[in-house]
Design a protein around this motif. Structure first.
Motif, PDB file in Angstrom:
ATOM      1  N   LEU A   1      13.989  -9.171  -7.842  1.00  0.00           N
ATOM      2  CA  LEU A   1      12.556  -9.111  -7.604  1.00  0.00           C
ATOM      3  C   LEU A   1      12.276  -8.823  -6.137  1.00  0.00           C
ATOM      4  CD1 LEU A   1      11.373 -12.217  -9.660  1.00  0.00           C
ATOM      5  CD2 LEU A   1      10.730  -9.851 -10.121  1.00  0.00           C
ATOM      6  N   LEU A   2      11.193  -8.098  -5.896  1.00  0.00           N
ATOM      7  CA  LEU A   2      10.725  -7.859  -4.532  1.00  0.00           C
ATOM      8  C   LEU A   2       9.541  -8.779  -4.236  1.00  0.00           C
ATOM      9  CD1 LEU A   2      10.857  -3.953  -4.513  1.00  0.00           C
ATOM     10  CD2 LEU A   2      12.556  -5.543  -3.602  1.00  0.00           C
ATOM     11  N   THR A   3       9.300  -9.035  -2.992  1.00  0.00           N
ATOM     12  CA  THR A   3       8.164  -9.896  -2.631  1.00  0.00           C
ATOM     13  C   THR A   3       6.842  -9.161  -2.780  1.00  0.00           C
ATOM     14  OG1 THR A   3       8.411  -9.255  -0.306  1.00  0.00           O
ATOM     15  CG2 THR A   3       9.549 -11.259  -1.048  1.00  0.00           C
ATOM     16  N   GLU A   4       6.870  -7.839  -2.726  1.00  0.00           N
ATOM     17  CA  GLU A   4       5.645  -7.053  -2.857  1.00  0.00           C
ATOM     18  C   GLU A   4       5.213  -6.980  -4.312  1.00  0.00           C
ATOM     19  OE1 GLU A   4       4.008  -2.512  -1.920  1.00  0.00           O
ATOM     20  OE2 GLU A   4       6.102  -3.047  -1.570  1.00  0.00           O
ATOM     21  N   GLU A   5       3.901  -7.060  -4.554  1.00  0.00           N
ATOM     22  CA  GLU A   5       3.361  -6.978  -5.899  1.00  0.00           C
ATOM     23  C   GLU A   5       2.738  -5.609  -6.144  1.00  0.00           C
ATOM     24  OE1 GLU A   5       0.611 -10.193  -6.161  1.00  0.00           O
ATOM     25  OE2 GLU A   5       2.135 -11.632  -6.788  1.00  0.00           O
ATOM     26  N   SER A   6       2.715  -5.216  -7.407  1.00  0.00           N
ATOM     27  CA  SER A   6       2.012  -3.995  -7.780  1.00  0.00           C
ATOM     28  C   SER A   6       0.515  -4.282  -7.797  1.00  0.00           C
ATOM     29  CB  SER A   6       2.466  -3.528  -9.164  1.00  0.00           C
ATOM     30  OG  SER A   6       2.047  -4.457 -10.145  1.00  0.00           O
ATOM     31  N   GLN A   7      -0.279  -3.257  -8.075  1.00  0.00           N
ATOM     32  CA  GLN A   7      -1.735  -3.422  -8.096  1.00  0.00           C
ATOM     33  C   GLN A   7      -2.183  -4.414  -9.150  1.00  0.00           C
ATOM     34  OE1 GLN A   7      -3.629   0.371  -8.513  1.00  0.00           O
ATOM     35  NE2 GLN A   7      -3.488   0.826  -6.335  1.00  0.00           N
ATOM     36  N   ARG A   8      -1.350  -4.660 -10.148  1.00  0.00           N
ATOM     37  CA  ARG A   8      -1.714  -5.570 -11.219  1.00  0.00           C
ATOM     38  C   ARG A   8      -1.220  -6.982 -10.978  1.00  0.00           C
ATOM     39  NH1 ARG A   8      -3.871  -2.531 -15.040  1.00  0.00           N
ATOM     40  NH2 ARG A   8      -3.307  -0.338 -15.134  1.00  0.00           N
ATOM     41  N   GLY A   9      -0.745  -7.258  -9.781  1.00  0.00           N
ATOM     42  CA  GLY A   9      -0.327  -8.617  -9.463  1.00  0.00           C
ATOM     43  C   GLY A   9       1.024  -8.986 -10.017  1.00  0.00           C
ATOM     44  N   VAL A  10       1.804  -8.023 -10.445  1.00  0.00           N
ATOM     45  CA  VAL A  10       3.144  -8.259 -10.976  1.00  0.00           C
ATOM     46  C   VAL A  10       4.153  -7.913  -9.888  1.00  0.00           C
ATOM     47  CG1 VAL A  10       4.790  -7.605 -12.774  1.00  0.00           C
ATOM     48  CG2 VAL A  10       2.350  -7.695 -13.282  1.00  0.00           C
ATOM     49  N   PRO A  11       5.195  -8.737  -9.687  1.00  0.00           N
ATOM     50  CA  PRO A  11       6.165  -8.407  -8.643  1.00  0.00           C
ATOM     51  C   PRO A  11       6.923  -7.124  -8.968  1.00  0.00           C
ATOM     52  CG  PRO A  11       6.994 -10.197 -10.008  1.00  0.00           C
ATOM     53  CD  PRO A  11       5.557  -9.979 -10.394  1.00  0.00           C
TER      54      PRO A  11
ATOM     55  N   GLY B   1      -6.875 -15.714  -0.029  1.00  0.00           N
ATOM     56  CA  GLY B   1      -5.847 -15.934  -1.048  1.00  0.00           C
ATOM     57  C   GLY B   1      -4.557 -15.231  -0.674  1.00  0.00           C
ATOM     58  N   ARG B   2      -3.427 -15.788  -1.093  1.00  0.00           N
ATOM     59  CA  ARG B   2      -2.129 -15.205  -0.756  1.00  0.00           C
ATOM     60  C   ARG B   2      -1.439 -14.714  -2.021  1.00  0.00           C
ATOM     61  NH1 ARG B   2       0.530 -19.656   3.371  1.00  0.00           N
ATOM     62  NH2 ARG B   2      -1.049 -19.506   5.009  1.00  0.00           N
ATOM     63  N   PRO B   3      -0.715 -13.611  -1.916  1.00  0.00           N
ATOM     64  CA  PRO B   3       0.070 -13.189  -3.074  1.00  0.00           C
ATOM     65  C   PRO B   3       1.186 -14.193  -3.339  1.00  0.00           C
ATOM     66  CG  PRO B   3       0.623 -11.858  -1.147  1.00  0.00           C
ATOM     67  CD  PRO B   3      -0.560 -12.707  -0.769  1.00  0.00           C
ATOM     68  N   ARG B   4       1.636 -14.213  -4.590  1.00  0.00           N
ATOM     69  CA  ARG B   4       2.703 -15.127  -4.971  1.00  0.00           C
ATOM     70  C   ARG B   4       4.009 -14.754  -4.274  1.00  0.00           C
ATOM     71  NH1 ARG B   4       0.077 -14.382 -10.121  1.00  0.00           N
ATOM     72  NH2 ARG B   4       1.383 -12.580 -10.472  1.00  0.00           N
ATOM     73  N   THR B   5       4.875 -15.717  -4.092  1.00  0.00           N
ATOM     74  CA  THR B   5       6.215 -15.467  -3.580  1.00  0.00           C
ATOM     75  C   THR B   5       7.209 -15.664  -4.711  1.00  0.00           C
ATOM     76  OG1 THR B   5       6.441 -17.782  -2.890  1.00  0.00           O
ATOM     77  CG2 THR B   5       5.606 -16.209  -1.255  1.00  0.00           C
ATOM     78  N   TYR B   6       8.318 -14.971  -4.648  1.00  0.00           N
ATOM     79  CA  TYR B   6       9.286 -14.981  -5.735  1.00  0.00           C
ATOM     80  C   TYR B   6      10.669 -15.300  -5.190  1.00  0.00           C
ATOM     81  CZ  TYR B   6       5.420 -12.780  -8.100  1.00  0.00           C
ATOM     82  OH  TYR B   6       4.180 -12.522  -8.617  1.00  0.00           O
ATOM     83  N   PRO B   7      11.487 -16.003  -5.985  1.00  0.00           N
ATOM     84  CA  PRO B   7      12.810 -16.410  -5.499  1.00  0.00           C
ATOM     85  C   PRO B   7      13.724 -15.212  -5.275  1.00  0.00           C
ATOM     86  CG  PRO B   7      12.584 -16.850  -7.852  1.00  0.00           C
ATOM     87  CD  PRO B   7      11.226 -16.450  -7.361  1.00  0.00           C
TER      88      PRO B   7
ATOM     89  N   SER C   1       7.596  -0.742 -10.725  1.00  0.00           N
ATOM     90  CA  SER C   1       6.350  -1.486 -10.536  1.00  0.00           C
ATOM     91  C   SER C   1       6.376  -2.861 -11.194  1.00  0.00           C
ATOM     92  CB  SER C   1       5.165  -0.687 -11.088  1.00  0.00           C
ATOM     93  OG  SER C   1       5.328  -0.452 -12.474  1.00  0.00           O
ATOM     94  N   SER C   2       7.374  -3.153 -12.014  1.00  0.00           N
ATOM     95  CA  SER C   2       7.480  -4.472 -12.647  1.00  0.00           C
ATOM     96  C   SER C   2       8.865  -4.613 -13.262  1.00  0.00           C
ATOM     97  CB  SER C   2       6.417  -4.641 -13.730  1.00  0.00           C
ATOM     98  OG  SER C   2       6.761  -3.878 -14.880  1.00  0.00           O
ATOM     99  N   PRO C   3       9.295  -5.830 -13.556  1.00  0.00           N
ATOM    100  CA  PRO C   3      10.572  -6.010 -14.256  1.00  0.00           C
ATOM    101  C   PRO C   3      10.597  -5.324 -15.612  1.00  0.00           C
ATOM    102  CG  PRO C   3       9.825  -8.089 -13.311  1.00  0.00           C
ATOM    103  CD  PRO C   3       8.689  -7.129 -13.164  1.00  0.00           C
ATOM    104  N   SER C   4       9.463  -5.332 -16.305  1.00  0.00           N
ATOM    105  CA  SER C   4       9.433  -4.712 -17.628  1.00  0.00           C
ATOM    106  C   SER C   4       9.538  -3.196 -17.537  1.00  0.00           C
ATOM    107  CB  SER C   4       8.167  -5.120 -18.383  1.00  0.00           C
ATOM    108  OG  SER C   4       8.235  -6.472 -18.768  1.00  0.00           O
TER     109      SER C   4
END
Length: 773
Positions: free
Chosen positions: A188-198, A163-169, A255-258
């Motif tokens: 946004l960064l292409t790297e995700e946190s441990q919770r799958g959030v960019p 499986g691949r992590p999501r990509t973000y614009p 670790s996330s936008p929020s």
């Protein structure tokens, strides 16, 4: 080949034994050898005997799992087992049939022979989406979603998760700060946190709020800690570009936008909504289905027309259903539009009322079109709640009572959860009487229950809380109003104990009315307290009631609007100030929001509040609104009303309002208004205490305490000019007209009785020693 999760105990306590013995094992020591069991119903009957106090839905749940372990799992199937208390997984293949082994401990005798291929694959080596597919609380379940079987085979054979992590614009976003024009910027960064959030990068030069809301430390401790750390290490410094704000001195990764929005804004924030492009599109819109908040949650009621509880059958068979006895397979299908469904329903259910047909159309539209694979599904059986994940498209079927229905496959995950222990916001949504209910507003709380501790209230490390964790923390914890500070009491010149009583009454009742004569500072104190407790003026809204004020002005109603293209005039439903505040509060559940209603007794309260009266008392319930369906009031909404007792007697407030509001008096002859003018004069105009003496003398002559004059009329700097003209002007134009109205028709010479000269003579006489001319 099918992939199965088989847990060796809730926390993996039998995993070591399973690896040593080359077996998969489950508990259920209440039932003995199942070798001779021939059906799931027979297993259920043995469970009913072994666990006589268990509820029917629980028995059905357990029987489904035991029968899958006993019969459905085949030789050659893949088995996954949680090890190291959920920090890793073991992979193996089933090599033999069910075997009851009396030589093993009592809680490990139901077994299947397994060849363990990999004994420990670290938690971090599996992508988040697949970990979620493995995250059910059930002991035995098939793993299907997210292309699970193919990926689990790859892991079992020694490879990596394909499986691949999501990509973000690569788009820049802005976030406007509350109460100002300051705007932060980042991407946004292409790297995700441990919770799958960019992750999110905030650029240097972005503003940050100086004072966080008081509730941030309790409701979002990780965001609070990160703010403190950034201030301490100089990453936040006082800004010259944004006066009154901090400014970031470097690019900062969150670790996330929020979490970025929370730390900068100093309050609970939904980053997917707060961060927007320059053309006004939210991050949620830009990222689309790859965003972290595109999943929805749904309640589907499992009650047949006959009154039979369908949920036990749903749990056992892995589906949910919606009654469709008047529709054929050719009538409906996945993805149908609402207008298409309306025509089908009007034809098939013509015997129903127009409202019943409209509700049926909405239910079908939600069930067939809006509900998507991977959405969270909730079912309620008695006092128990069950959670699952939607696993496929709709198909026709028959309910146990023989009636035609539409079915959708569901992977049921949770053991029964007691509904009474859920947060108020969830219980309010569950009280809806509709067949299909959108629960997305409380998705994070439900998901935290589903993931069995993976999603925590607050973070264990130093990173800011993610958007999901923030939502859970806010909903699980009651919003606690901060105790008023000594600084606030000093600024308002009122006793801190009085402010504490205001806080305690609001925390307990959520609605409070300050009542008293004019000029006692009711509205000023209400606003000051609310803004301090909320931490932001943006979370405080003020409305003023008057005789023509109505429900449509206060909550929502239809208003004239130019039709599309400007061709004509029509009507559209528009929110009022209270509806907008409730929507805002629902989006920031950890921040208290206040509605201040000035002159609350001047309107027809039953006309203005309508059905909202009910929600003031029952926050865990929903009501049907006059114009827009079901509604529940967020638990973080507080109301403060002010009532001028000189305008209309407090006795005219009806019993329903009295029951829903606490009442706190503000009179010139008792704290905090008593002595307030003297304290203000001592601070601002020392030596002019004579003005306070005049006010005391005036109020001593007014018999009715509900019309005595409050100090705020004289708490203006213009009253204290050097030549005394300011005091004379305030007395003639503000105070005497009130007393003229009080004595209207009595023939009293008001200036002679209450004028400054008469009062000065009385004060002078009182201060002159006896016997002295």
């Amino acid at each position: 080949m099918t992939a199965w999760m088989v847990r060796a105990g809730r926390s993996g306590e039998r995993a070591e034994l399973a690896l040593e013995q080359g077996i998969a094992t489950v508990g259920f020591s209440e039932v003995g050898d199942l070798t001779d069991a021939v059906s799931r119903e027979e297993v259920a009957e043995r469970l009913r005997v072994g666990v006589p106090d268990a509820k029917p839905a629980t028995i059905a749940n357990w029987a489904g799992q035991l029968w899958a372990f006993r019969d459905t799992i085949e030789v050659g199937d893949l088995v996954v087992m949680s090890v190291r208390r959920g920090q890793a997984y073991a992979f193996g293949r089933v090599t033999g049939p069910y075997l009851y082994r009396s030589d093993l401990p009592e809680d490990a005798r139901h077994t299947r022979a397994v060849q363990w291929l990999r004994r420990e694959v670290a938690f971090g080596g599996i992508e988040l989406d697949l970990r979620r597919s493995l995250g059910s609380l059930l002991t035995v379940f098939r793993v299907v979603r997210n292309n699970a079987e193919e990926r689990l085979v790859a892991l079992a054979e020694g490879g990596e998760d394909p499986g691949r992590p999501r990509t973000y614009p690569s788009v820049e976003f802005d976030a406007r700060m509350p109460d100002g024009d300051a705007v932060a910027r980042g991407r946004l960064l292409t790297e995700e946190s441990q919770r799958g959030v960019p992750k999110f990068l905030v650029y240097a030069g972005s503003p940050a709020r100086v004072e966080a809301v008081p509730s941030l430390e309790k409701s979002l401790p990780a965001s609070h800690r990160m703010r403190q750390q950034l201030i301490a290490d100089g990453s936040f410094t006082r800004s010259e570009k944004w006066p009154g704000w901090y400014e970031t001195t470097r690019d900062i990764e969150f670790s996330s936008p929020s979490s970025a929005a929370e730390v900068l804004r100093g309050t609970s924030s939904n980053g997917w909504r707060q961060w927007q492009t320059t053309d006004g599109r939210s991050m949620h819109e830009v990222v689309g289905r790859d965003g972290a908040e595109t999943r929805r949650a749904w309640l589907v009621r499992g009650l047949a027309a006959s009154g039979e509880d369908l949920v036990p059958d749903w749990i056992a068979e892995g589906y949910c259903s919606l009654a469709a006895s008047r529709l054929t397979e050719e009538d409906v299908g996945a993805g149908m539009g609402k207008e298409e469904l309306r025509a089908v329903v009007d034809d098939g259910y013509e015997h129903l009322s127009y409202n019943a047909r409209a509700e049926k159309t909405d239910e079908l539209y939600a069930f067939l079109t809006r509900m998507r694979v991977d959405d969270l599904i909730v079912a309620v059986s008695g006092d128990d709640l069950f959670l699952g994940t939607l696993a496929g498209d709709p198909s026709p079927g028959l309910d146990p009572d023989g009636r035609a229905s539409l079915r959708r496959p569901v992977e049921w995950h949770s053991e029964p959860i007691e509904a009474d222990g859920l947060p108020d916001a969830v219980q309010a949504k569950l009280s809806s009487q509709r067949e299909v209910v959108d629960l997305t507003q409380v998705l994070e709380v439900l998901q935290s229950l589903l993931e069995d501790g993976e999603l925590l209230v607050g973070e264990a490390d130093g990173d800011a809380a993610t958007a999901v964790a923030a939502g859970v923390a806010a909903a699980v914890r009651e919003v606690l109003l901060a105790d008023p500070s000594a600084e606030l009491a000093e600024r308002l010149l009122v006793p801190r104990a009085w402010l504490q009583e205001v806080r305690d009454l609001l925390q307990d009742r959520k609605q409070l009315i300050l009542h008293g004569p004019p000029g006692t500072g009711k509205t000023f104190l209400a606003q000051a307290f609310a803004e301090d407790a909320a931490g932001s003026r943006a979370a405080v809204k003020l409305v003023q009631f008057h005789p023509s004020y109505a429900y449509e002005d206060f909550f929502e109603g239809f208003r004239p609007a130019v039709s599309a293209g400007g061709a004509g005039l029509g009507f559209e439903l528009r929110p009022g100030p209270f509806r907008r505040l409730c929507d805002q509060a629902a989006g920031s559940p950890s921040t208290p929001h206040f509605l201040i209603i000035d002159e609350i007794n001047r309107a027809n309260l039953a006309k203005v509040f309508g059905e909202l009266y009910f929600l003031l008392e029952y926050r865990k319930r929903t009501v049907d609104l006059q114009y827009s369906g079901e509604f529940s009031m967020p638990p973080n909404v507080f109301l403060i009303g002010t009532m001028n007792t000189a305008d209309r007697s407090i006795a005219l407030v009806d019993a329903a309002m009295r029951r829903r509001f606490a009442f706190l008096p503000l009179h010139p002859d008792e704290p905090p208004a008593q002595g307030l003018l003297r304290r203000w004069i001592a601070l601002r105009h020392p030596g002019r205490e004579d003005v306070a003496e005049l006010l005391d003398e005036l109020n001593s002559r007014i018999r009715d305490r509900d019309v005595k004059i409050g100090p705020s009329y004289l708490m203006r700097d213009s009253v204290y000019d050097a030549d005394g003209r300011g005091l004379d002007r305030a007395w003639r134009t503000a105070i005497l007209p009130l007393l003229e109205e009080l004595h209207y028709g009595e023939g009293l010479d008001v200036p002679a009785a209450y004028g400054l000269e008469a009062l000065r003579r009385a004060v002078a006489a009182r201060s002159t020693p006896a016997g002295q001319p």
